[in-house]
Design an enzyme around this catalytic site. Structure first.
Site, PDB file in Angstrom:
ATOM      1  N   GLY A  14       0.924  -1.186   0.045  1.00 16.88           N
ATOM      2  CA  GLY A  14       0.126   0.067  -0.004  1.00 16.88           C
ATOM      3  C   GLY A  14       0.834   1.446  -0.173  1.00 16.88           C
ATOM      4  CG  ASN A  16       1.709   3.114  -5.686  1.00 23.15           C
ATOM      5  OD1 ASN A  16       2.131   4.199  -6.232  1.00 23.15           O
ATOM      6  ND2 ASN A  16       2.404   2.006  -5.857  1.00 23.15           N
ATOM      7  CG  MET A  93      -0.708  -7.732  -7.127  1.00 23.91           C
ATOM      8  SD  MET A  93       0.434  -7.620  -8.227  1.00 23.91           S
ATOM      9  CE  MET A  93       1.693  -6.412  -7.694  1.00 23.91           C
ATOM     10  CB  ILE A  95      -7.356 -10.890 -14.003  1.00 20.93           C
ATOM     11  CG1 ILE A  95      -8.008 -12.175 -13.380  1.00 20.93           C
ATOM     12  CG2 ILE A  95      -6.154 -11.020 -14.605  1.00 20.93           C
ATOM     13  CD1 ILE A  95      -8.473 -13.250 -14.134  1.00 20.93           C
ATOM     14  CG  ASN A 110      -2.706  -0.632 -12.978  1.00 23.35           C
ATOM     15  OD1 ASN A 110      -2.727  -0.749 -11.783  1.00 23.35           O
ATOM     16  ND2 ASN A 110      -1.997  -0.871 -14.038  1.00 23.35           N
ATOM     17  CG  HIS A 112       2.750  -1.288 -15.854  1.00 24.93           C
ATOM     18  ND1 HIS A 112       2.687  -2.582 -15.406  1.00 24.93           N
ATOM     19  CD2 HIS A 112       3.830  -1.270 -16.555  1.00 24.93           C
ATOM     20  CE1 HIS A 112       3.439  -3.444 -15.854  1.00 24.93           C
ATOM     21  NE2 HIS A 112       4.393  -2.645 -16.723  1.00 24.93           N
ATOM     22  CB  ALA A 182       8.035   7.167 -11.403  1.00 27.69           C
TER      23      ALA A 182
HETATM   24  C1  GRF Z   1       4.833  -2.468  -6.508  1.00 28.18           C
HETATM   25  O1  GRF Z   1       5.643  -3.423  -7.629  1.00 28.18           O
HETATM   26  C2  GRF Z   1       4.511  -1.169  -7.473  1.00 28.18           C
HETATM   27  O2  GRF Z   1       5.648  -0.870  -8.257  1.00 28.18           O
HETATM   28  C3  GRF Z   1       3.309  -1.766  -8.151  1.00 28.18           C
HETATM   29  O3  GRF Z   1       2.567  -2.336  -7.167  1.00 28.18           O
HETATM   30  C4  GRF Z   1       3.369  -3.196  -6.398  1.00 28.18           C
HETATM   31  C5  GRF Z   1       2.883  -2.573  -4.833  1.00 28.18           C
HETATM   32  O4  GRF Z   1       3.044  -1.516  -4.643  1.00 28.18           O
HETATM   33  N1  GRF Z   1       2.658  -0.581  -8.630  1.00 28.18           N
HETATM   34  P1  GRF Z   1       2.214  -1.062  -3.228  1.00 28.18           P
HETATM   35  O5  GRF Z   1       3.211  -0.851  -2.212  1.00 28.18           O
HETATM   36  O6  GRF Z   1       1.341  -2.086  -2.700  1.00 28.18           O
HETATM   37  O7  GRF Z   1       1.451   0.287  -3.547  1.00 28.18           O
END
Ligand code: GRF
Length: 206
Positions: A14, A16, A93, A95, A110, A112, A182
């Protein structure tokens, strides 16, 4: 609608999601508010981050719902019940079928961890993306925020940011740099851009 209602879908650490929470608090996401976090894993630390931020969270797993179709049905039910305008996949993660993506045209984004069209699509997620960039020998990678449609990582690109690869980088070191330089900058910026559009569009539909 003064602010667009945002739901963030997560599966892991989490970081992001945290970047979005911190950006909203710092007034960098003025046109939207995060009102729901949905995880497809009960173990996701992202759920802890939601709790600490006082944001409602749900855990929905394909297994508990009895398969992909039921999972998506329950997810749409939960989102629509809260009047969600924008769905943000942040380290999510799982689909999502065309049934789900078609329900929210240009309202799912999303992040990436590569510069699409490089190192994206089926099988490219998490550390695997950075392993592929390092084994190819590219000198520059980065992150992309894009709209989500039925093609994995195939939707229209919204924002991108480049990150240099350094000699001796491991996938873990590179992942961290791409996140810091980024991902954590782009996702809040993209959230604000899309929420601003949605608020404007909703303002028109009287
Ligand atoms: C990381 O590989 C990030 O690059 C991708 O999702 C994975 C986990 O991100 N976006 P987060 O720390 O759970 O946000």
């Amino acid at each position: 609608m003064t602010k667009a209602k945002i739901a963030v879908l997560v599966s892991g650490g989490g970081t992001n999601l945290q970047a979005l929470i911190d950006a909203e608090r710092a007034g960098k996401i003025k046109s939207g508010e995060i009102v729901l976090v949905v995880s497809n894993s009960a173990a996701a630390y992202a759920l802890e981050r939601a709790k600490n931020a006082g944001i409602e969270s749900l855990c929905l797993t394909r297994k508990d719902c009895g398969g992909q179709e039921k999972f998506e049905e329950k997810l749409i039910e939960a989102l629509d019940a809260r009047g969600i305008d924008l769905v943000i996949l942040a380290g999510f993660m799982s689909i999502l079928s065309e049934t789900f993506t078609g329900h929210y045209p240009k309202r799912i984004i999303n992040i990436h961890p590569a510069l699409i069209p490089s190192f994206c699509g089926k099988g490219y997620y998490g550390l695997k993306v950075h392993e592929a960039a390092l084994s190819y020998g590219v000198k520059v990678t980065g992150a992309t925020v894009h709209y989500v449609n039925e093609i994995p990582d195939g939707g229209e690109i919204i924002l991108q940011k480049a990150v240099n690869i350094r000699p001796g980088d491991t996938p873990e070191i590179l992942q961290r740099r791409v996140m810091e330089q980024a991902e954590w900058k782009l996702l809040p910026r993209a959230a604000e851009l899309v929420c601003r559009r949605l608020v404007k569009e909703k303002g028109k539909t009287i």
